[in-house]
Motif scaffolding. Structure first.
Motif, mmCIF file in Angstrom:
data_model
loop_
_atom_site.group_PDB
_atom_site.id
_atom_site.type_symbol
_atom_site.label_atom_id
_atom_site.label_comp_id
_atom_site.label_asym_id
_atom_site.label_seq_id
_atom_site.Cartn_x
_atom_site.Cartn_y
_atom_site.Cartn_z
ATOM 1 N N LEU A 16 69.288 81.116 58.933
ATOM 2 C CA LEU A 16 69.151 80.641 60.311
ATOM 3 C C LEU A 16 69.852 81.582 61.278
ATOM 4 O O LEU A 16 69.323 81.896 62.355
ATOM 5 C CB LEU A 16 69.727 79.230 60.422
ATOM 6 N N ALA A 17 71.048 82.044 60.896
ATOM 7 C CA ALA A 17 71.785 82.978 61.751
ATOM 8 C C ALA A 17 71.047 84.303 61.884
ATOM 9 O O ALA A 17 71.110 84.959 62.932
ATOM 10 C CB ALA A 17 73.185 83.206 61.192
ATOM 11 N N ALA A 18 70.351 84.707 60.814
ATOM 12 C CA ALA A 18 69.590 85.956 60.863
ATOM 13 C C ALA A 18 68.385 85.838 61.785
ATOM 14 O O ALA A 18 68.045 86.769 62.521
ATOM 15 C CB ALA A 18 69.151 86.355 59.456
ATOM 16 N N LEU A 19 67.719 84.666 61.746
ATOM 17 C CA LEU A 19 66.521 84.467 62.558
ATOM 18 C C LEU A 19 66.847 84.071 63.991
ATOM 19 O O LEU A 19 66.205 84.534 64.945
ATOM 20 C CB LEU A 19 65.634 83.394 61.918
ATOM 21 N N THR A 206 78.438 80.760 62.785
ATOM 22 C CA THR A 206 79.071 81.523 63.868
ATOM 23 C C THR A 206 79.393 82.947 63.422
ATOM 24 O O THR A 206 79.111 83.919 64.144
ATOM 25 C CB THR A 206 80.362 80.817 64.324
ATOM 26 N N ALA A 207 79.953 83.085 62.221
ATOM 27 C CA ALA A 207 80.337 84.405 61.721
ATOM 28 C C ALA A 207 79.119 85.297 61.502
ATOM 29 O O ALA A 207 79.105 86.474 61.901
ATOM 30 C CB ALA A 207 81.123 84.269 60.420
ATOM 31 N N PHE A 208 78.081 84.750 60.890
ATOM 32 C CA PHE A 208 76.900 85.564 60.606
ATOM 33 C C PHE A 208 76.093 85.841 61.869
ATOM 34 O O PHE A 208 75.452 86.890 61.972
ATOM 35 C CB PHE A 208 76.043 84.885 59.537
ATOM 36 N N SER A 209 76.115 84.928 62.827
ATOM 37 C CA SER A 209 75.463 85.206 64.106
ATOM 38 C C SER A 209 76.115 86.391 64.794
ATOM 39 O O SER A 209 75.433 87.299 65.290
ATOM 40 C CB SER A 209 75.545 83.970 65.020
ATOM 41 N N GLU A 210 77.441 86.384 64.820
ATOM 42 C CA GLU A 210 78.157 87.492 65.447
ATOM 43 C C GLU A 210 77.887 88.782 64.708
ATOM 44 O O GLU A 210 77.741 89.846 65.312
ATOM 45 C CB GLU A 210 79.658 87.191 65.468
#
Length: 334
Positions: A16-19, A206-210
């Motif tokens: 989800l964070a990747a997309l 949050t971490a992977f989004s950043e």
């Protein structure tokens, strides 16, 4: 060899964070919510830790010192030794994540579960995991400061203050308030467990989004991931052998050796993820990748070992006390 359903949720969160990574105002909201979630997690950890269980476990101090030495001395030494694998097997960011993995405290739930399946000393596993988590709140950031230094993706003196405010202060508050809220926490264990896991998913998102916004994932290739998995497999194998045969050399009984092996060879995803988000900032997504992979690997391998230990002929035979005396806490527990 079980696949932890929670790992699937974590991987889904990463996807989800990747997309759909959080950006702009959304990123600020996610970061603030993540900060609150981390503080609440450690507040609950403090509220759950039973002072009575901790005091009972002190009587079995040799076992707990052994587990702590494995977790915070042997593991970090192996992590430092893996520096020689850069750049052949690991990139520098992946090495930093691997080193951080070796600094994280031990697990509680899975150590207890596997010790129980293998017919080991369950109360000792409970105390060992609790002590490791408690010590890790202080020791893990200090070890990160000493061993990661300026390479820790933003680790600095400010990070120490942030660790104290986000982790230690809520934990102490939970302990102080346990007298009044301990019963409520115990009665709503399942619901609060879902809150725990949901908070960690928020931290991961949050971490992977950043990390996606910063473009850090361009640094990882399938070949590097394969190298990381190979290194972690060797690390886990070494620790499983050291904890089992080392405990035998120290003349622990079979049940205590089982508790030492499972508590001393594993690392806590629940404790490591929030710490990494504080210590590594934008680099947290790469920093927690080794820990996430190691977590699933240790579950699969330890499940097989625990099942085999449960059929060990020694499990049915009466056990003689180890030389030099053995503490009675949890002896004979199944």
């Amino acid at each position: 060899m079980p696949v932890d359903p929670y790992i699937l949720l974590l991987l889904g969160t990463v996807g989800l964070a990747a997309l759909l990574p959080a950006r702009g105002t959304g990123a600020d909201v996610a970061s603030g919510a993540s900060t609150v979630a981390i503080a609440f997690l450690f507040f609950l950890y403090g509220a759950r830790l039973s002072t009575r269980e901790a005091m009972d476990g002190v009587r079995h101090w040799r076992l707990h010192v052994t587990v702590l030495a494995c977790t915070f001395v042997v593991f970090p030494l192996l992590g430092l030794a893996s520096r020689g694998l850069v750049p052949v097997f690991l990139t520098d960011p992946l090495y930093q994540g691997l080193l951080f993995l070796t600094l994280v405290p031990s697990t509680i739930q899975s150590s207890i579960a596997f010790t129980s399946i293998a017919r080991g000393n369950v109360p000792a596993a409970i105390c060992a995991g609790s002590f490791s988590s408690l010590v890790g709140i202080v020791v893990t950031p200090l070890l990160a400061a000493a061993l990661l230094g300026g390479d820790g993706g933003g680790f600095s003196a400010d990070s120490v203050v942030e660790i104290v405010l986000q982790l230690l202060v809520p934990f102490v508050a939970g302990q102080l308030l346990r007298r009044w809220i301990g019963g409520f926490v115990a009665r709503h264990k399942k619901v609060l467990g879902l809150v725990d896991r949901g908070s960690i998913l928020l931290v991961v998102y949050t971490a992977f989004s950043e990390g996606m916004v910063q473009g850090v994932w361009h640094q990882v290739s399938p070949v590097r991931l394969a190298g990381l998995l190979a290194v972690e497999a060797v690390l886990l194998a070494v620790m499983l052998l050291l904890t089992w045969y080392g405990a035998k050399a120290l003349r622990f009984g079979r049940e205590d050796r089982i508790a030492i092996q499972f508590a001393g060879s594993k690392k806590s995803l629940a404790a490591g993820l929030p710490m990494a988000s504080v210590l590594f900032g934008a680099q947290a997504s790469l920093a927690v990748l080794p820990l996430m992979l190691f977590h699933q690997m240790q579950l699969m391998v330890c499940a097989v070992i625990a099942k085999r230990r449960s059929h060990d002929p020694e499990a049915e035979a009466p056990e003689e006390p180890a030389a030099g005396g053995r503490a009675t806490v949890g002896t004979g527990s199944r």
